[in-house]
Design a protein around this motif. Sequence first.
Motif, PDB file in Angstrom:
ATOM      1  N   SER A  88       0.855  -1.181   0.000  1.00  0.00           N
ATOM      2  CA  SER A  88       0.000   0.000   0.000  1.00  0.00           C
ATOM      3  C   SER A  88       0.890   1.229   0.000  1.00  0.00           C
ATOM      4  O   SER A  88       1.577   1.519   0.986  1.00  0.00           O
ATOM      5  CB  SER A  88      -0.909   0.007   1.235  1.00  0.00           C
ATOM      6  OG  SER A  88      -1.658   1.205   1.277  1.00  0.00           O
ATOM      7  N   TYR A  89       0.896   1.936  -1.144  1.00  0.00           N
ATOM      8  CA  TYR A  89       1.718   3.143  -1.251  1.00  0.00           C
ATOM      9  C   TYR A  89       1.056   4.106  -2.233  1.00  0.00           C
ATOM     10  O   TYR A  89       0.758   3.734  -3.372  1.00  0.00           O
ATOM     11  CB  TYR A  89       3.127   2.793  -1.746  1.00  0.00           C
ATOM     12  CG  TYR A  89       3.959   4.006  -2.090  1.00  0.00           C
ATOM     13  CD1 TYR A  89       4.300   4.949  -1.114  1.00  0.00           C
ATOM     14  CD2 TYR A  89       4.414   4.214  -3.393  1.00  0.00           C
ATOM     15  CE1 TYR A  89       5.065   6.054  -1.435  1.00  0.00           C
ATOM     16  CE2 TYR A  89       5.196   5.310  -3.723  1.00  0.00           C
ATOM     17  CZ  TYR A  89       5.524   6.245  -2.740  1.00  0.00           C
ATOM     18  OH  TYR A  89       6.270   7.342  -3.051  1.00  0.00           O
ATOM     19  N   THR A  90       0.839   5.320  -1.788  1.00  0.00           N
ATOM     20  CA  THR A  90       0.299   6.381  -2.641  1.00  0.00           C
ATOM     21  C   THR A  90       1.361   7.446  -2.793  1.00  0.00           C
ATOM     22  O   THR A  90       1.759   8.084  -1.809  1.00  0.00           O
ATOM     23  CB  THR A  90      -0.975   6.986  -2.022  1.00  0.00           C
ATOM     24  OG1 THR A  90      -1.950   5.942  -1.838  1.00  0.00           O
ATOM     25  CG2 THR A  90      -1.539   8.060  -2.930  1.00  0.00           C
ATOM     26  N   GLU A  91       1.812   7.630  -4.008  1.00  0.00           N
ATOM     27  CA  GLU A  91       2.871   8.594  -4.263  1.00  0.00           C
ATOM     28  C   GLU A  91       2.345  10.020  -4.138  1.00  0.00           C
ATOM     29  O   GLU A  91       1.352  10.378  -4.781  1.00  0.00           O
ATOM     30  CB  GLU A  91       3.457   8.374  -5.657  1.00  0.00           C
ATOM     31  CG  GLU A  91       4.614   9.312  -5.992  1.00  0.00           C
ATOM     32  CD  GLU A  91       5.182   9.053  -7.378  1.00  0.00           C
ATOM     33  OE1 GLU A  91       6.019   9.852  -7.827  1.00  0.00           O
ATOM     34  OE2 GLU A  91       4.769   8.049  -8.013  1.00  0.00           O
TER      35      GLU A  91
END
Length: 474
Positions: A352-355
């Motif tokens: 889970s990663y939102t840039e």
Amino acid sequence: MRSGITRRWLRGNLLITVLLVLLAETMFLYNYTRSYYNSVQQTMYRRFSSVSGQLKMYTGDTVQSTAATRSVALRRMVEQFADKDKYEFMLLDSYGGVIASSSGTNADGIVTGIDFEQAQEASDGLGVAVYRTQSGELVMAACYLVPYAAEDVAAMRLVTSLTLVGAQIKNAIAVSVVIAAVILAFTVMSGLYFIRSIVVPLGQVERTAASIARGELDVRLPVTGNEHDEVDRLRGTINQMAEGLEETEKMKNEFISSVSHELRTPLTSIRGWVETLRTLDDPADENYRKGLEIINNETGRLYNMVEELLDFSRLQNGRIRMDCRPLDLVAELTDAVLFCEARIQREGLVLSYTEPEEMIPVYADPDRLRQVFINIMDNAIKYSAPGGRITVKLWAGEYKAFAEIIDQGRGIPPEDLENVKTKFYKGSNSVRGSGIGLALVDSIMTALDGTMDIKSTLGRGTVVTLGLPLYHKA
């Protein structure tokens, strides 16, 4: 040690004490002697003053008759002198010769002309002399010029023995010597006791330090817990040093054992597949390709482990150079996430990663920063079970930028949490690795003026927060 400290004390403190005692002894005896002599001298001066007062009352019809009367009175005083046992009373002519004496003799052998000469030169007509007679007796003679005409009598003289005074002075000398000896004895005893109170503990410290130097790290010194005792604080410091060395030795041994195991596993795999490949002649064989892939992976694993050890050694010795420049932290973290994404999926984990849309400027070394991110995410992958989630967050504060890597793995026991950043430390819940990964990350973050904070709950996961100062173009 004892002889060295004692020698310095003898040269310093005791020598000064002896000199001060000798100086005080000398001053006391001098003043004591002068006080006795002055007392005897003042007594004789008072007698002269009494005689002069009596002579003033004698008068006659003429000057000659008055002088004759005074001469007769003086001779009568000599004849009737009451203190013959204490003094010799004499009348002197203008040449210093004895006219009359209370003993009835000319006082040969007990007189000298020094007091008479001093009296003639003195403005008050008084002279005094201390000397020894022909028999060796110490006496004091005081001479006083008669202030009134008395025919052939020019001066009066009193002579007294100083034998009793000498006895008193000898007693004072004996008492003062005893007192000085007591003072010196007390100084020596107290000094040696004080030296012993230092030397004995220092001897313990020396023997314990020698034992530690020989590798006996389990020895300890007794401490009382007195914070105001410097020697006790030294014992405590030695004990802390021994405990630290013992813990370091333990971690070193565990590190060597762990690294040996970590190196043995890929080497064993490589060796096994090399033996297998030697029996295969067909490069198209599936086992041939699989063997080469495993050898390549294990070789890379060995290379990364050795590089990690070398980097940590260089950081500890200050030999590694940081090539810092302005960077976009968003781009650096995104590259590291993309690098680990394939492995995360292979392990059956969810990423889970939102840039962030806006760039976050920092001033850092891109290679070291990438090494930090990959190391933290590698730990998150190793300690997570399939189906777990790894969350990566990035945001900018007022003065710092923060990156947070959160996993849902096994977590770190509370007793290990405060030591996980220590070099060579491997906790009870750890898996494969050299034990210096987090220590290396912490060293890099410190070199970049950053921070690393670790929070963990056993069985629920770990949160690692990295902080770096924001870059502001001057």
